[in-house]
Design an enzyme around this catalytic site. Structure first.
Site, mmCIF file in Angstrom:
data_model
loop_
_atom_site.group_PDB
_atom_site.id
_atom_site.type_symbol
_atom_site.label_atom_id
_atom_site.label_comp_id
_atom_site.label_asym_id
_atom_site.label_seq_id
_atom_site.Cartn_x
_atom_site.Cartn_y
_atom_site.Cartn_z
ATOM 1 N N ALA A 1 -53.565 92.317 48.457
ATOM 2 C CA ALA A 1 -54.064 93.585 47.929
ATOM 3 C C ALA A 1 -55.436 93.913 48.509
ATOM 4 C CB ALA A 1 -54.120 93.521 46.413
ATOM 5 N N ARG B 1 -48.424 98.652 44.303
ATOM 6 C CA ARG B 1 -49.814 99.046 44.056
ATOM 7 C C ARG B 1 -50.754 97.892 44.360
ATOM 8 N NH1 ARG B 1 -52.333 99.447 38.297
ATOM 9 N NH2 ARG B 1 -52.262 97.230 38.762
ATOM 10 N N GLY B 2 -50.378 96.667 43.936
ATOM 11 C CA GLY B 2 -51.294 95.535 44.075
ATOM 12 C C GLY B 2 -52.355 95.574 42.985
ATOM 13 N N ASP B 3 -53.145 94.534 42.911
ATOM 14 C CA ASP B 3 -54.220 94.450 41.914
ATOM 15 C C ASP B 3 -55.542 94.242 42.632
ATOM 16 O OD1 ASP B 3 -52.607 94.506 39.528
ATOM 17 O OD2 ASP B 3 -51.877 92.532 40.152
ATOM 18 N N GLU C 1 -42.644 102.466 29.709
ATOM 19 C CA GLU C 1 -42.871 101.834 31.019
ATOM 20 C C GLU C 1 -41.827 102.244 32.058
ATOM 21 O OE1 GLU C 1 -42.537 97.535 31.044
ATOM 22 O OE2 GLU C 1 -41.056 97.613 29.456
ATOM 23 N N HIS D 1 -44.208 93.897 52.893
ATOM 24 C CA HIS D 1 -44.822 94.364 51.648
ATOM 25 C C HIS D 1 -46.075 95.156 52.041
ATOM 26 C CE1 HIS D 1 -43.117 91.010 48.817
ATOM 27 N NE2 HIS D 1 -42.284 91.266 49.810
ATOM 28 N N ALA E 1 -48.217 102.885 42.676
ATOM 29 C CA ALA E 1 -47.239 102.663 43.752
ATOM 30 C C ALA E 1 -46.403 103.917 44.014
ATOM 31 C CB ALA E 1 -46.337 101.485 43.394
ATOM 32 N N GLN F 1 -39.799 91.061 39.306
ATOM 33 C CA GLN F 1 -40.671 89.898 39.093
ATOM 34 C C GLN F 1 -39.779 88.721 38.681
ATOM 35 O OE1 GLN F 1 -43.064 88.191 39.709
ATOM 36 N NE2 GLN F 1 -44.817 89.074 38.646
ATOM 37 N N GLU G 1 -38.582 85.247 50.378
ATOM 38 C CA GLU G 1 -39.938 85.802 50.544
ATOM 39 C C GLU G 1 -40.904 84.766 51.117
ATOM 40 O OE1 GLU G 1 -41.561 88.379 47.437
ATOM 41 O OE2 GLU G 1 -43.317 87.088 47.402
HETATM 42 P P1 FAD Z 1 -47.173 100.409 39.776
HETATM 43 O O1 FAD Z 1 -45.748 100.765 39.845
HETATM 44 O O2 FAD Z 1 -48.170 101.413 40.246
HETATM 45 O O3 FAD Z 1 -47.484 100.007 38.274
HETATM 46 C C1 FAD Z 1 -48.726 99.393 37.918
HETATM 47 C C2 FAD Z 1 -49.002 99.646 36.437
HETATM 48 O O4 FAD Z 1 -49.331 101.021 36.251
HETATM 49 C C3 FAD Z 1 -47.784 99.393 35.546
HETATM 50 O O5 FAD Z 1 -48.265 98.882 34.334
HETATM 51 C C4 FAD Z 1 -47.183 100.778 35.374
HETATM 52 O O6 FAD Z 1 -46.420 100.898 34.184
HETATM 53 C C5 FAD Z 1 -48.439 101.635 35.325
HETATM 54 N N1 FAD Z 1 -48.211 103.008 35.808
HETATM 55 C C6 FAD Z 1 -47.493 103.385 36.887
HETATM 56 N N2 FAD Z 1 -47.544 104.739 37.024
HETATM 57 C C7 FAD Z 1 -48.320 105.198 36.024
HETATM 58 C C8 FAD Z 1 -48.757 106.498 35.624
HETATM 59 N N3 FAD Z 1 -48.387 107.603 36.306
HETATM 60 N N4 FAD Z 1 -49.555 106.611 34.525
HETATM 61 C C9 FAD Z 1 -49.957 105.504 33.831
HETATM 62 N N5 FAD Z 1 -49.557 104.236 34.150
HETATM 63 C C10 FAD Z 1 -48.760 104.099 35.245
HETATM 64 N N6 FAD Z 1 -48.916 92.050 44.970
HETATM 65 C C11 FAD Z 1 -49.599 91.928 46.120
HETATM 66 O O7 FAD Z 1 -50.835 92.047 46.125
HETATM 67 N N7 FAD Z 1 -48.959 91.702 47.321
HETATM 68 C C12 FAD Z 1 -47.614 91.586 47.399
HETATM 69 O O8 FAD Z 1 -47.074 91.385 48.491
HETATM 70 C C13 FAD Z 1 -46.854 91.690 46.204
HETATM 71 N N8 FAD Z 1 -45.501 91.586 46.214
HETATM 72 C C14 FAD Z 1 -44.795 91.747 45.049
HETATM 73 C C15 FAD Z 1 -43.403 91.692 45.095
HETATM 74 C C16 FAD Z 1 -42.653 91.847 43.940
HETATM 75 C C17 FAD Z 1 -41.149 91.793 44.013
HETATM 76 C C18 FAD Z 1 -43.312 92.051 42.690
HETATM 77 C C19 FAD Z 1 -42.508 92.192 41.435
HETATM 78 C C20 FAD Z 1 -44.699 92.114 42.638
HETATM 79 C C21 FAD Z 1 -45.460 91.980 43.806
HETATM 80 N N9 FAD Z 1 -46.842 92.065 43.806
HETATM 81 C C22 FAD Z 1 -47.556 91.935 44.981
HETATM 82 C C23 FAD Z 1 -47.578 92.255 42.543
HETATM 83 C C24 FAD Z 1 -47.883 93.743 42.233
HETATM 84 O O9 FAD Z 1 -48.633 94.337 43.253
HETATM 85 C C25 FAD Z 1 -48.677 93.794 40.922
HETATM 86 O O10 FAD Z 1 -47.916 93.273 39.870
HETATM 87 C C26 FAD Z 1 -49.231 95.161 40.527
HETATM 88 O O11 FAD Z 1 -50.047 95.009 39.353
HETATM 89 C C27 FAD Z 1 -48.166 96.165 40.148
HETATM 90 O O12 FAD Z 1 -47.639 96.725 41.259
HETATM 91 P P2 FAD Z 1 -46.560 97.906 41.164
HETATM 92 O O13 FAD Z 1 -46.194 98.214 42.552
HETATM 93 O O14 FAD Z 1 -45.502 97.593 40.190
HETATM 94 O O15 FAD Z 1 -47.503 99.073 40.558
#
Ligand code: FAD
Length: 295
Positions: free
Chosen positions: A51, A107-109, A161, A77, A127, A179, A17
């Protein structure tokens, strides 16, 4: 080639990455890093996305440069937080026109200084909404999603989760990238929990070598759920200096990779932080000329 097809070949796919640098010097250094690491023949590389779109053009430029100037398969990404449907559609259309067919849908933060007041929420709450959107408008694209063996920082219920992870899979994800973690037992248990939850797609193990004491502190801040096992903390304390911590941290990561390879995991994703030294040392200490020749 789609990543899901690479993952069906039956060998562990090792990937790297990178993130898009901010300065011209950073770009120069990154392309030297990429040249160094190409020798290890990764199955693919991926490029992070800021993000809210903070690296939108830089991510696009890096992804397309890697695609055009190297033989590497590249995954872009893409985070959806703060974005509208039309913005995401434009980004995806641009990738499709450039021949980029693999997206890691996240999803990102929101940035810490931006209150989630509705203006930063965008059209995609999770996401899974991004995965469904990509499947709808670009069904030909390959889609990966993120997974958290030790739980996502916002998770309040460890039993439900995986239902949210399954929503991403049901929406059309092809594979999961985890992660970082420092104890492989957390990964193996996570894969088992995925299977119990009815998630059958490949789970790629995310590994980040510790390259110094400061780097370890930064990891702990960025990934608050990550568990630093006692053995790892002892190893780092024994090492003492930054240089020795790098050697010990890389050795720890190499041992994790060796064990994952022995267990025949489908993929290992190495977070390089745009440096080649630790990744090269991992390959070297495993006695590997390249990662393309794994059993
Ligand atoms: P989601 O899958 O949407 O989950 C986010 C939170 O919401 C989780 O706690 C989940 O349990 C909860 N959730 C999901 N669906 C629901 C629902 N229907 N109801 C209630 N709760 C729900 N960040 C960046 O900004 N840029 C990057 O390039 C980047 N690359 C990454 C690569 C990897 C391999 C990893 C592991 C993380 C990366 N991240 C990146 C970080 C990531 O964007 C953050 O950790 C973010 O907070 C979670 O993203 P997610 O896609 O898992 O979100």
């Amino acid at each position: 080639m789609l990543i899901k097809d690479i993952l069906t070949v039956g060998k562990t796919a090792v990937s790297f990455e990178f993130f898009p640098p901010k300065t011209p010097k950073g770009w120069e250094v990154l392309f030297e890093t990429i040249a160094d690491l190409t020798v290890l023949k990764p199955a693919y590389v991926s490029v992070t996305y800021g993000a809210g779109g903070s690296t939108r053009d830089r991510t696009h430029d890096l992804v397309t440069r890697i695609h055009e100037e190297t033989d590497l398969e590249v995954v872009a990404h893409l985070t959806c937080v703060g974005h509208r449907f039309d913005e995401i559609k434009r980004i995806l259309d641009r990738y499709a026109e450039s021949g980029i067919g693999n997206i890691l849908a996240l999803r990102g933060d929101p940035p810490a200084d931006k209150a989630v007041d509705g203006t930063f929420d965008g059209d995609f709450p999770y996401a899974s909404d991004l995965v469904a959107f990509i499947r709808d408008i670009h069904p030909e694209m390959g889609i990966g999603v993120a997974g958290f063996p030790e739980g996502h920082s916002a998770v309040t219920n460890r039993l439900t989760e995986l239902e949210h992870l399954k929503e991403k899979v049901d929406a059309g994800a092809d594979y999961i990238v985890t992660q970082l973690f420092f104890d492989n037992r957390d990964y193996f248990d996570y894969v088992e929990r995925c299977r119990l939850a009815g998630i059958g797609i490949p789970v790629i193990a995310g590994i980040m070598p510790i390259t110094g004491g400061k780097n370890m502190l930064r990891m702990a801040e960025l990934s608050p759920r990550t568990r630093f096992p006692a053995g790892l903390i002892r190893t780092v304390e024994r090492a003492g200096t930054e240089e020795r911590i790098e050697m010990a941290g890389t050795h720890w990561a190499a041992e994790q990779v060796r064990d994952l390879l022995d267990h025949g995991v489908p993929g290992i994703h190495l977070y390089t932080l745009n440096h080649s030294a630790a990744t090269l040392r991992i390959g070297e200490s495993l006695g590997l000329a390249g990662f393309d020749d794994l059993l």
